[in-house]
Design an enzyme around this catalytic site. Structure first.
Site, PDB file in Angstrom:
ATOM      1  N   ILE A  20       0.831  -1.202   0.000  1.00 62.96           N
ATOM      2  CA  ILE A  20       0.000   0.000   0.000  1.00 62.96           C
ATOM      3  C   ILE A  20       0.866   1.252   0.000  1.00 62.96           C
ATOM      4  O   ILE A  20       0.572   2.226  -0.688  1.00 62.96           O
ATOM      5  CB  ILE A  20      -0.954  -0.008   1.207  1.00 62.96           C
ATOM      6  CG1 ILE A  20      -2.000  -1.122   1.060  1.00 62.96           C
ATOM      7  CG2 ILE A  20      -1.659   1.336   1.356  1.00 62.96           C
ATOM      8  CD1 ILE A  20      -2.884  -1.294   2.282  1.00 62.96           C
ATOM      9  N   TYR A 154      -3.590  -6.753  16.882  1.00 63.86           N
ATOM     10  CA  TYR A 154      -3.799  -5.928  15.700  1.00 63.86           C
ATOM     11  C   TYR A 154      -5.060  -5.075  15.843  1.00 63.86           C
ATOM     12  O   TYR A 154      -5.031  -3.858  15.619  1.00 63.86           O
ATOM     13  CB  TYR A 154      -3.908  -6.836  14.474  1.00 63.86           C
ATOM     14  CG  TYR A 154      -4.059  -6.104  13.167  1.00 63.86           C
ATOM     15  CD1 TYR A 154      -2.970  -5.512  12.551  1.00 63.86           C
ATOM     16  CD2 TYR A 154      -5.295  -6.031  12.533  1.00 63.86           C
ATOM     17  CE1 TYR A 154      -3.099  -4.853  11.333  1.00 63.86           C
ATOM     18  CE2 TYR A 154      -5.442  -5.380  11.317  1.00 63.86           C
ATOM     19  CZ  TYR A 154      -4.339  -4.789  10.722  1.00 63.86           C
ATOM     20  OH  TYR A 154      -4.480  -4.133   9.521  1.00 63.86           O
TER      21      TYR A 154
END
Length: 258
Positions: A20, A154
């Protein structure tokens, strides 16, 4: 007419050498920005330097305060200031039941995905103020709005990014600095393949069945691309996005649950 451009903007993209981050770099370069990147992976960074000879690149771990200080010294030297910080760096963390996660793995995930954004922001903000304003884009995740079994470090970090973003938007708005979070979902590429494989192993399923289960939880029934995430970053840092701040913007095809 106002265009989707970033002409002359000085931008730091963390973890910008692949995935990304690299898509963000490409989109912003095409829009006229001046870019500096960091990455923790020396091999990936070397490959990036070969492809983007005119872009500054620093090897740095955003969870390491000394590395971040060195990174911003190089940004100052190369760009002469900063207009945009893209806090993109992050790791997947462990995939395991909570009782099986080691404290070391928990800490590493939180340090990279959340503390790393703080360390970069604290160095970037004085530069943005000196420039008379700017933008911070923090990478969260669909896991920052949905609970995520077996991925607790996460999800906790990505929820934290939302709180960090909303708080900074209030703090920095009077200085003409926008702060937003982007929440990608299932993004095509090697990283999500590793995540799906790890989750499949955790649940005793095939990769194909696990991928099918992931996609049937997405309203659009497909993965998004890194380029779609990058386009949202470009919008937020362009003149078109100057009125948007304090927002959590999903680029996920509407992930319904995780």
């Amino acid at each position: 007419m106002v265009e989707l451009r970033a002409d002359g903007q000085r931008v730091l993209v963390t973890a910008g050498a692949s995935g990304i981050g690299r898509a963000i770099v490409e989109a912003l370069l095409d829009a006229g920005a001046r870019i500096h990147v960091c990455d923790v992976d020396a091999a990936v960074l070397a490959s990036f330097r070969q492809s983007f000879a005119g872009v500054g690149a620093t090897r740095a771990d955003v969870a390491d305060e000394a590395d971040v200080d060195r990174l911003f010294a190089e940004v100052e030297e190369r760009l002469g200031g900063l207009d945009v910080l893209v806090n993109n760096a992050g790791i997947a963390g462990p995939t395991a039941a909570v009782e099986e996660i080691t404290p070391a793995d928990w800490r590493r995930c939180i340090e990279v995905d959340l503390t790393g954004q703080f360390l970069c922001a604290r160095r970037a903000v004085p530069m943005l103020k000196q420039a008379g304003g700017g933008a911070i884009v923090n990478m969260s995740s669909a896991a920052g709005r949905l609970g995520y079994a077996y991925r607790t470090p996460y999800a906790a970090a990505k929820y934290g990014v939302i709180g960090f973003t909303e708080s900074l938007a209030k703090e920095l708005g009077p200085f003409n600095i926008t702060v937003n979070a982007i929440l990608p979902g299932i993004v095509q590429g090697p990283r999500i393949e590793r995540v799906i494989r790890a989750r499949a192993e955790q649940l005793g399923l095939s990769y194909e069945e696990m991928e099918r289960r992931y996609l049937e939880k997405v309203s659009l029934r497909r993965m998004v691309t890194a380029q779609e995430v990058a386009t949202m970053v470009l919008y937020l840092v362009s003149p078109l996005g100057r009125g948007v701040s304090g927002q959590s913007l999903g680029v996920c095809g509407n992930v319904e649950t995780l």
